[in-house]
Design a protein around this motif. Structure first.
Motif, short mmCIF file in Angstrom:
data_model
loop_
_atom_site.label_atom_id
_atom_site.label_comp_id
_atom_site.label_asym_id
_atom_site.label_seq_id
_atom_site.Cartn_x
_atom_site.Cartn_y
_atom_site.Cartn_z
N UNK A 67 0.83 -1.20 0.00
CA UNK A 67 0.00 0.00 0.00
C UNK A 67 0.87 1.26 0.00
N UNK A 68 1.87 1.29 0.89
CA UNK A 68 2.71 2.47 1.01
C UNK A 68 3.55 2.69 -0.25
N UNK A 72 3.30 6.16 -2.57
CA UNK A 72 4.40 7.07 -2.89
C UNK A 72 4.77 7.01 -4.36
N UNK A 73 4.49 5.87 -5.02
CA UNK A 73 4.74 5.83 -6.44
C UNK A 73 3.90 6.89 -7.16
N UNK A 82 17.53 13.23 -11.34
CA UNK A 82 18.22 14.52 -11.48
C UNK A 82 17.24 15.68 -11.64
N UNK A 83 16.05 15.43 -12.20
CA UNK A 83 15.08 16.49 -12.45
C UNK A 83 14.09 16.69 -11.30
N UNK A 84 14.19 15.89 -10.26
CA UNK A 84 13.24 15.98 -9.15
C UNK A 84 13.58 17.15 -8.23
N UNK A 85 12.53 17.80 -7.71
CA UNK A 85 12.76 18.76 -6.64
C UNK A 85 12.91 17.99 -5.33
N UNK A 86 13.31 18.64 -4.24
CA UNK A 86 13.56 17.93 -2.99
C UNK A 86 12.35 17.15 -2.47
N UNK A 87 11.14 17.69 -2.65
CA UNK A 87 9.94 17.00 -2.15
C UNK A 87 9.72 15.70 -2.91
N UNK A 88 9.79 15.79 -4.25
CA UNK A 88 9.57 14.59 -5.05
C UNK A 88 10.69 13.57 -4.82
N UNK A 94 11.01 7.28 -0.43
CA UNK A 94 10.04 6.52 0.37
C UNK A 94 9.44 5.38 -0.46
N UNK A 95 9.18 5.66 -1.74
CA UNK A 95 8.69 4.58 -2.62
C UNK A 95 9.71 3.44 -2.66
#
Length: 238
Positions: A67-68, A72-73, A82-88, A94-95
């Protein structure tokens, strides 16, 4: 527990999960009845009762990890780290954590069941291999020509999920024995892309495979405990 931590409503057991847990609870009740009636001087039934409670917990934990991981996916939308911001990037981490936890738990849940089967049906698997897996136990049914109906059903379930189990097993082995599974993906993709950005692996496919592993565990658990319950009822009726 994880749903509460993630701000999600509690799980409502339904479908195969509900059927499986109900079958295991019924087995626990049969064990408790036996303990009450015959005092269980050898503590064998008490041990089995504790083990079945542990299997219910293992199934519950596997479902929560799936489920988790799926939750997160859905939060990962970028095609490369490389293109992710810190939140993503945190959501992706977590995924990965829950996905890895999930595929490790698939085989942990099966191996724990193997211990119960070996004890309950006296399959003597430790004579073949000291530290045995569920799949080693499964082969003992055919080798000893015992409980053939159950053994055949379990083999059919294994074959149904063969492809997904093969993928999950390779990832589990890589994670535990060699290197992190996502590192292996990164190394391969860096080889392919040379100095370009590393594209994410197919996360949707990973979730589908993990869900298949979870369904395989549910089907296996249900088949085992439904068989045990029906068998004990027949014995009690004699």
């Amino acid at each position: 527990m994880l749903r509460s931590l993630l701000g999600e409503p509690p799980r409502q057991n339904e479908g195969r999960l509900a059927e499986t847990i109900d079958a295991m609870v019924q087995t626990i009740k049969l064990l408790q009845k036996e303990i009450k009636e015959h005092q269980d001087p050898s503590h064998d039934f008490r041990k089995l009762e504790i083990w079945v409670h542990g299997l219910i917990s293992s199934l519950d934990e596997l479902e929560q990890s799936l489920f988790a991981a799926a939750l997160f996916r859905k939060k990962v939308r970028t095609e490369s780290v490389e293109d992710m911001d810190p939140v993503e990037r945190s959501d992706y981490a977590r995924y990965v954590y829950f996905y890895k936890d999930g595929f490790i738990r698939v085989f942990s849940a099966l191996d724990k069941l193997g211990t119960v089967l070996n004890e309950l049906f006296d399959l003597k698997t430790s004579k073949i291999k000291m530290h045995f897996s569920y799949f080693t136990v499964l082969r003992q049914f055919a080798y000893l020509k015992t409980h053939t109906e159950l053994g055949n059903q379990l083999i059919a379930i294994k074959e149904t999920y063969r492809e997904a189990l093969g993928v999950l097993r390779r990832r589990r082995n890589t994670e535990i024995h060699y290197m992190n599974s996502e590192m292996k993906d990164d190394l391969w993709q860096r080889h392919q892309a040379l100095f370009g950005k590393v594209a994410l692996e197919d996360l949707d496919q990973h979730i589908r495979e993990l869900e298949q592993g979870y369904r395989m565990v549910c089907d296996t658990y249900f088949t085992v405990f439904d068989y045990i319950n029906q068998r004990w009822k027949k014995i009690a009726a004699v």
